[in-house]
Structures are given as C-alpha cells and as structure tokens.
Scaffold this motif. Sequence first.
Motif, short mmCIF file in Angstrom:
data_model
loop_
_atom_site.label_atom_id
_atom_site.label_comp_id
_atom_site.label_asym_id
_atom_site.label_seq_id
_atom_site.Cartn_x
_atom_site.Cartn_y
_atom_site.Cartn_z
N ARG A 63 0.85 -1.19 0.00
CA ARG A 63 0.00 0.00 0.00
C ARG A 63 0.88 1.24 0.00
NH1 ARG A 63 -4.89 0.14 4.03
NH2 ARG A 63 -5.79 -1.04 2.34
N VAL A 64 0.57 2.19 -0.89
CA VAL A 64 1.28 3.46 -0.99
C VAL A 64 0.35 4.54 -0.47
CG1 VAL A 64 2.35 5.12 -2.57
CG2 VAL A 64 2.59 2.66 -3.00
N ARG A 65 0.77 5.24 0.59
CA ARG A 65 -0.06 6.30 1.18
C ARG A 65 0.49 7.65 0.72
NH1 ARG A 65 -3.77 6.54 5.04
NH2 ARG A 65 -3.32 4.44 5.76
N LEU A 66 -0.43 8.49 0.24
CA LEU A 66 -0.06 9.82 -0.23
C LEU A 66 -0.16 10.85 0.89
CD1 LEU A 66 -1.94 9.85 -3.66
CD2 LEU A 66 0.41 9.14 -3.18
N SER A 67 0.52 11.96 0.72
CA SER A 67 0.45 13.06 1.69
C SER A 67 -0.76 13.95 1.43
CB SER A 67 1.74 13.90 1.64
OG SER A 67 1.91 14.44 0.34
N ALA A 68 -1.44 13.75 0.32
CA ALA A 68 -2.63 14.54 -0.04
C ALA A 68 -3.85 13.62 -0.08
CB ALA A 68 -2.43 15.18 -1.42
N ASN A 69 -5.02 14.20 0.14
CA ASN A 69 -6.26 13.45 0.00
C ASN A 69 -6.41 12.98 -1.44
OD1 ASN A 69 -6.87 13.87 2.67
ND2 ASN A 69 -8.28 15.56 2.27
N GLY A 70 -7.17 11.92 -1.64
CA GLY A 70 -7.33 11.35 -2.96
C GLY A 70 -7.76 12.33 -4.03
N ALA A 71 -8.78 13.13 -3.75
CA ALA A 71 -9.29 14.09 -4.73
C ALA A 71 -8.24 15.14 -5.07
CB ALA A 71 -10.56 14.76 -4.22
N VAL A 72 -7.46 15.56 -4.09
CA VAL A 72 -6.41 16.56 -4.31
C VAL A 72 -5.31 15.99 -5.21
CG1 VAL A 72 -4.62 17.95 -3.18
CG2 VAL A 72 -6.88 17.75 -2.16
N ALA A 73 -4.95 14.72 -5.00
CA ALA A 73 -3.91 14.09 -5.82
C ALA A 73 -4.31 14.08 -7.29
CB ALA A 73 -3.65 12.67 -5.33
N PHE A 74 -5.57 13.73 -7.58
CA PHE A 74 -6.03 13.74 -8.97
C PHE A 74 -6.05 15.14 -9.54
CE2 PHE A 74 -8.00 9.44 -8.41
CZ PHE A 74 -7.27 8.83 -9.42
N GLN A 75 -6.50 16.09 -8.74
CA GLN A 75 -6.56 17.48 -9.21
C GLN A 75 -5.16 18.00 -9.53
OE1 GLN A 75 -8.23 20.21 -6.38
NE2 GLN A 75 -8.37 21.85 -7.87
N MET A 76 -4.17 17.68 -8.69
CA MET A 76 -2.80 18.13 -8.94
C MET A 76 -2.26 17.52 -10.22
SD MET A 76 -1.16 18.08 -5.13
CE MET A 76 0.41 18.75 -5.66
N GLU A 77 -2.57 16.26 -10.45
CA GLU A 77 -2.10 15.57 -11.65
C GLU A 77 -2.72 16.21 -12.89
OE1 GLU A 77 -2.86 12.76 -14.87
OE2 GLU A 77 -4.29 12.79 -13.24
N GLN A 78 -4.00 16.57 -12.83
CA GLN A 78 -4.70 17.13 -13.98
C GLN A 78 -4.27 18.56 -14.27
OE1 GLN A 78 -8.84 16.60 -13.09
NE2 GLN A 78 -8.76 14.40 -13.42
N GLU A 79 -3.90 19.31 -13.24
CA GLU A 79 -3.56 20.71 -13.43
C GLU A 79 -2.09 20.94 -13.76
OE1 GLU A 79 -4.87 22.65 -9.90
OE2 GLU A 79 -6.97 22.54 -10.48
N LYS A 80 -1.30 19.91 -13.70
CA LYS A 80 0.13 20.07 -13.97
C LYS A 80 0.31 20.64 -15.38
CE LYS A 80 4.48 17.66 -13.97
NZ LYS A 80 5.16 16.39 -13.88
N ASP A 81 1.08 21.67 -15.48
CA ASP A 81 1.36 22.34 -16.75
C ASP A 81 0.10 22.87 -17.44
OD1 ASP A 81 4.09 21.82 -16.45
OD2 ASP A 81 3.91 19.88 -17.45
N GLY A 82 -1.00 22.99 -16.68
CA GLY A 82 -2.22 23.58 -17.22
C GLY A 82 -2.97 22.71 -18.20
N LYS A 83 -2.67 21.41 -18.23
CA LYS A 83 -3.38 20.51 -19.13
C LYS A 83 -3.44 19.13 -18.52
CE LYS A 83 0.86 19.66 -21.68
NZ LYS A 83 1.56 19.75 -22.91
N MET A 84 -4.22 18.29 -19.12
CA MET A 84 -4.36 16.93 -18.64
C MET A 84 -3.08 16.16 -18.94
SD MET A 84 -7.20 16.99 -17.32
CE MET A 84 -8.32 15.65 -17.24
#
Length: 86
Positions: A63-84
Amino acid sequence: MINASQIKEHAEIIGADGVHVGTVDRVEGNRIKLTKKDSGEGSHKGHHHFIPLDLVADIEGNRVRLSANGAVAFQMEQEKDGKMQH
C-alpha cells in the motif's frame, strides 16, 4: 525521502484520507503510473494517469499512502502544466 524501488506493481495507492486513488502499474521516472482500470470515465477512460512521487508519504507493504487526500492528488495531476497528463 521515499525509496521508489519499494513501490510494488499492483500496490494500492490511497490518499491521506484513506480513499482509494489507484493501483500501481509501475514507476516511471519521478511518477507512479496508474493502471488503466483506474483511469476514470469519459475522456479519461482507457488512459494511464500518473501521481508524482513527491506526493508519497509512506509505503506500507503493498500500500502506498499519499500526503494529499485522494481528490487533491487527482486534481494536482490534472492541473500540472495547465493541461491533462496521460
């Protein structure tokens, strides 16, 4: 500092809130590539998503535990460089 070699294929990724974020396909550079089954729906379906290694807080066996909540992790991934990111 997390040792990326400890991240196992098919390990579950969970957010700091305990929510399932995805399943590890493999580590590529400084990102974890998620399996396609965790790609979501609509235009995301069938595409790989990535989680930056710098979001990993701990590795607990299969199991890999993130420092961010699940929804935040996806949002950060999607917003990187302003595109998906796929």
